[in-house]
Structure formats: structure tokens, C-alpha cells
Motif scaffolding. Structure first.
Motif, mmCIF file in Angstrom:
data_model
loop_
_atom_site.group_PDB
_atom_site.id
_atom_site.type_symbol
_atom_site.label_atom_id
_atom_site.label_comp_id
_atom_site.label_asym_id
_atom_site.label_seq_id
_atom_site.Cartn_x
_atom_site.Cartn_y
_atom_site.Cartn_z
ATOM 1 N N GLN A 111 -26.561 41.530 7.206
ATOM 2 C CA GLN A 111 -25.716 40.343 7.315
ATOM 3 C C GLN A 111 -26.571 39.087 7.410
ATOM 4 O O GLN A 111 -26.263 38.070 6.786
ATOM 5 N N LEU A 112 -27.628 39.161 8.183
ATOM 6 C CA LEU A 112 -28.538 38.030 8.330
ATOM 7 C C LEU A 112 -29.194 37.691 6.991
ATOM 8 O O LEU A 112 -29.323 36.519 6.629
ATOM 9 N N ALA A 118 -27.225 33.032 1.084
ATOM 10 C CA ALA A 118 -26.170 32.035 0.869
ATOM 11 C C ALA A 118 -26.689 30.630 1.144
ATOM 12 O O ALA A 118 -26.384 29.693 0.411
ATOM 13 N N ILE A 119 -27.500 30.489 2.181
ATOM 14 C CA ILE A 119 -28.066 29.178 2.508
ATOM 15 C C ILE A 119 -29.039 28.736 1.422
ATOM 16 O O ILE A 119 -29.025 27.583 0.997
ATOM 17 N N LYS A 120 -29.875 29.656 0.958
ATOM 18 C CA LYS A 120 -30.830 29.321 -0.111
ATOM 19 C C LYS A 120 -30.099 28.943 -1.390
ATOM 20 O O LYS A 120 -30.475 27.992 -2.059
ATOM 21 N N THR A 121 -29.050 29.686 -1.739
ATOM 22 C CA THR A 121 -28.275 29.396 -2.943
ATOM 23 C C THR A 121 -27.629 28.021 -2.843
ATOM 24 O O THR A 121 -27.607 27.270 -3.804
ATOM 25 N N GLY A 126 -28.966 22.388 -9.095
ATOM 26 C CA GLY A 126 -28.273 22.900 -10.262
ATOM 27 C C GLY A 126 -27.259 23.974 -9.948
ATOM 28 O O GLY A 126 -26.563 24.442 -10.821
ATOM 29 N N GLU A 127 -27.160 24.411 -8.723
ATOM 30 C CA GLU A 127 -26.202 25.444 -8.347
ATOM 31 C C GLU A 127 -25.244 24.925 -7.293
ATOM 32 O O GLU A 127 -24.849 25.639 -6.396
ATOM 33 N N GLY A 128 -24.959 23.650 -7.331
ATOM 34 C CA GLY A 128 -24.039 23.080 -6.372
ATOM 35 C C GLY A 128 -24.762 22.491 -5.178
ATOM 36 O O GLY A 128 -24.196 21.781 -4.394
ATOM 37 N N GLY A 129 -26.043 22.791 -5.047
ATOM 38 C CA GLY A 129 -26.813 22.272 -3.928
ATOM 39 C C GLY A 129 -27.597 21.050 -4.334
ATOM 40 O O GLY A 129 -27.629 20.658 -5.490
ATOM 41 N N GLN A 130 -28.259 20.437 -3.381
ATOM 42 C CA GLN A 130 -29.029 19.227 -3.656
ATOM 43 C C GLN A 130 -30.406 19.334 -3.031
ATOM 44 O O GLN A 130 -30.793 18.553 -2.194
ATOM 45 N N GLY A 131 -31.165 20.365 -3.419
ATOM 46 C CA GLY A 131 -32.497 20.511 -2.865
ATOM 47 C C GLY A 131 -32.518 21.487 -1.732
ATOM 48 O O GLY A 131 -31.668 22.348 -1.616
ATOM 49 N N ASP A 132 -33.507 21.363 -0.877
ATOM 50 C CA ASP A 132 -33.675 22.291 0.222
ATOM 51 C C ASP A 132 -32.551 22.153 1.245
ATOM 52 O O ASP A 132 -32.110 21.056 1.533
ATOM 53 N N PRO A 133 -32.098 23.301 1.772
ATOM 54 C CA PRO A 133 -31.072 23.221 2.824
ATOM 55 C C PRO A 133 -31.653 22.611 4.063
ATOM 56 O O PRO A 133 -32.843 22.736 4.325
ATOM 57 N N LYS A 134 -30.825 21.949 4.822
ATOM 58 C CA LYS A 134 -31.291 21.277 6.035
ATOM 59 C C LYS A 134 -31.206 22.210 7.209
ATOM 60 O O LYS A 134 -30.336 22.122 8.038
ATOM 61 N N ILE A 135 -32.152 23.139 7.277
ATOM 62 C CA ILE A 135 -32.194 24.056 8.420
ATOM 63 C C ILE A 135 -33.524 23.960 9.092
ATOM 64 O O ILE A 135 -34.515 23.725 8.558
#
Length: 135
Positions: A111-112, A118-121, A126-135
Motif C-alpha cells: 500500500q505504501l 501515485a505521488i510520483k505520477t 505531462g501527466e497532469g502534474g507540474q514537476g516534483d511533488p511537494k513532499i
């Protein structure tokens, strides 16, 4: 989680169990659930909020009928600590404690991993995201 969960959470405050060195006031499930969603609304961007809300909803749904008091208290206390971290922005860049990872089942590790994917995607351009996730 049945109606007696509030009573159980209150009893855990009065007892000094093996999981805590000092008694903690554990919120009952519904107020805790609302607090988490409110924290997401105030402290997360819309993409992370959507992912977080869906995860929280599915976890609370999955644990709705748990009967074991140790599991219930563990579940509520971990989610309460999560809410405190989100409210204080102390979760950014934080890592999971090694001891907690060692105690996880294979299903929880899976699950983790799915959550990490999911966070990386979400963060890929180009896949709905805008660069690195803010984590």
C-alpha cells in the motif's frame, strides 16, 4: 469501528499503555476524520488534497468494523499524529521511522509503495502534474 469507540478512546487516555509513555487524548473517529479533511483543505495544494482525501476515506472505511481495541487505538493515534504533522507542516521531507517500517505487513508495504507511485505520477510533467511533488 462501533459506537463504543469513543468510550474506548477515552479509556485509553486514562491508562498508560505500552505504546505511549504519557497518556494522550485520542479523538473519536468522526471528529478525527473531520480534522484530517479540514487540515488537508487548509494545508495541501489541490492535487495533494485530492490524493490525501481519497486515501483517508478509504482507510477509515476499511477500518470501520475493526473490533480489536489495540488496533483501534493504534489506528486513531497514528492518524491523530498525522493530522498534527499536516497542521504544522512538519511532514514535508519527513521519513518513516525504521521501526514502523519493520512492523508493517506485506500488504501495508504494498500500500505504501502504491501511494508512493501515485505521488510520483502526480508530480511527473505531462501527466497532469507540474514537476516534483511537494513532499
Amino acid at each position: 469501528m462501533r459506537g463504543s469507540i469513543s468510550r474506548l478512546a477515552t479509556q485509553s487516555v486514562l491508562q498508560n499503555g505500552p505504546l505511549h509513555t504519557a497518556p494522550l487524548a485520542i479523538l473519536p473517529p468522526k471528529p478525527l476524520y473531520r480534522r484530517i479533511l479540514r487540515a488537508h483543505r487548509k494545508h495541501l495544494d489541490s492535487r495533494m488534497r485530492l490524493l490525501g482525501d481519497e486515501y483517508v476515506k478509504s482507510e477509515f472505511r476499511a477500518h470501520r468494523n475493526v473490533e480489536n481495541p489495540v488496533h483501534i487505538i493504534g489506528f486513531l493515534s497514528e492518524w491523530q499524529m498525522y493530522a498534527q504533522k499536516v497542521e504544522g507542516d512538519s511532514w514535508r521531507g519527513a521519513k518513516i521511522e525504521e521501526g514502523k517500517v519493520q512492523k508493517m505487513s506485506d500488504q501495508q508495504i504494498g500500500q505504501l509503495y502504491e501511494l508512493m507511485q501515485a505521488i510520483k505520477t502526480e508530480g511527473e510533467p505531462g501527466e497532469g502534474g507540474q514537476g516534483d511533488p511537494k513532499i
